[in-house]
Design an enzyme around this catalytic site. Sequence first.
Site, PDB file in Angstrom:
ATOM      1  N   CYS A 102       0.842  -1.206   0.000  1.00 53.35           N
ATOM      2  CA  CYS A 102       0.000   0.000   0.000  1.00 53.35           C
ATOM      3  C   CYS A 102       0.874   1.250   0.000  1.00 53.35           C
ATOM      4  O   CYS A 102       1.391   1.653   1.045  1.00 53.35           O
ATOM      5  CB  CYS A 102      -0.939   0.001   1.205  1.00 53.35           C
TER       6      CYS A 102
ATOM      7  N   CYS B 154      -0.524   4.096   2.155  1.00 50.30           N
ATOM      8  CA  CYS B 154      -0.332   3.865   3.591  1.00 50.30           C
ATOM      9  C   CYS B 154       1.103   4.138   4.022  1.00 50.30           C
ATOM     10  O   CYS B 154       1.343   4.738   5.076  1.00 50.30           O
ATOM     11  CB  CYS B 154      -0.670   2.418   3.951  1.00 50.30           C
ATOM     12  N   ASP B 155       2.055   3.687   3.227  1.00 52.98           N
ATOM     13  CA  ASP B 155       3.442   3.622   3.693  1.00 52.98           C
ATOM     14  C   ASP B 155       4.440   4.477   2.919  1.00 52.98           C
ATOM     15  O   ASP B 155       5.611   4.552   3.291  1.00 52.98           O
ATOM     16  CB  ASP B 155       3.919   2.159   3.667  1.00 52.98           C
TER      17      ASP B 155
END
Length: 318
Positions: free
Chosen positions: A138, A141-142
């Site tokens: 992701c 997300c990261d």
Amino acid sequence: MPQDTEHVQCLIIGSGPAGYTAAIYAARADLKPVLYTGMLAGGQLTQTTEVENFPGYPDGIQGPEMMEQFQKQAERFGTDIRFGYVSAVDFSSRPHKVIIDEVKTITADTVIISTGASAKWLGLESEQKYNGFGVSACAVCDGFFFKNQDVAIVGAGDTAAEEATYLAKLCRKVYMIVRKPEFRASKAMISRVQNTHNIEIIYNSETQEIVGNGQTVEGVRIKNNQTQEERTLDITGFFVAIGHHPNTDIFKQYIDTDEVGYILTKPGTTQTNIEGVFACGDAQDKVFRQAVTAAGTGCMAALEAERYLAAKEVEVEA
């Protein structure tokens, strides 16, 4: 059918942000929800490390700790949380029937499906070794953790192209590893990638191994499947964007899904084609796939389940 049978007002299947949020709202509405966690209690977030983009955590929080807090909040309001998995369902009549662990039947007036989706991986041992320590599925997300660093992303579809351009805004260099001589993405997305100056597209290439120091990622070894030439890219982050598989196979006999398996819900709702069955989180969201959006649809599902049951009570009284 198993002999051990129990009836509940609201059954929640799955225990990620969507399931636990649904449980919190359902419990506060006195629906006395029963939640079965599934095989991965807490969902995908229990396999991540730092979560920095969920509102209310200004200093960030570890994924497993966050889901533990979700669980405690759901339990605080009276949710009956049980460890177990759904082995079969029968939505052909009401109340709905759900088989747990192949030995117990739950009949439920309402069912909330929050079984999530699982990222597809390349299947490398090194990929799993560094999952959460430089390897991610992701970018949204990261990606922030790799600001001004060099990263690689593998994939050739719209999601990979979109995530590559997202990473390009944060990272110094993005290597895009494409297995074939062309993309599968739409023309618009291909154009966007090709016109992003710090994305280097490497065609006809496959990932052989994630290289690291035992704790973090330091590179990725790739192989050209035409020339057989191998090379190692110096990177600190490796992103896999080859798709997700929604955990919905067990429902497909009754619940409408798209061609991939994501549950189809009526626009603006969490209602499925089966009355009294609602779907939330990544099991029905192939666009955003974020913890915060999953939690939002979990709230929606619980509110709709409550309204559904209230309307049924009125019908009975009438």
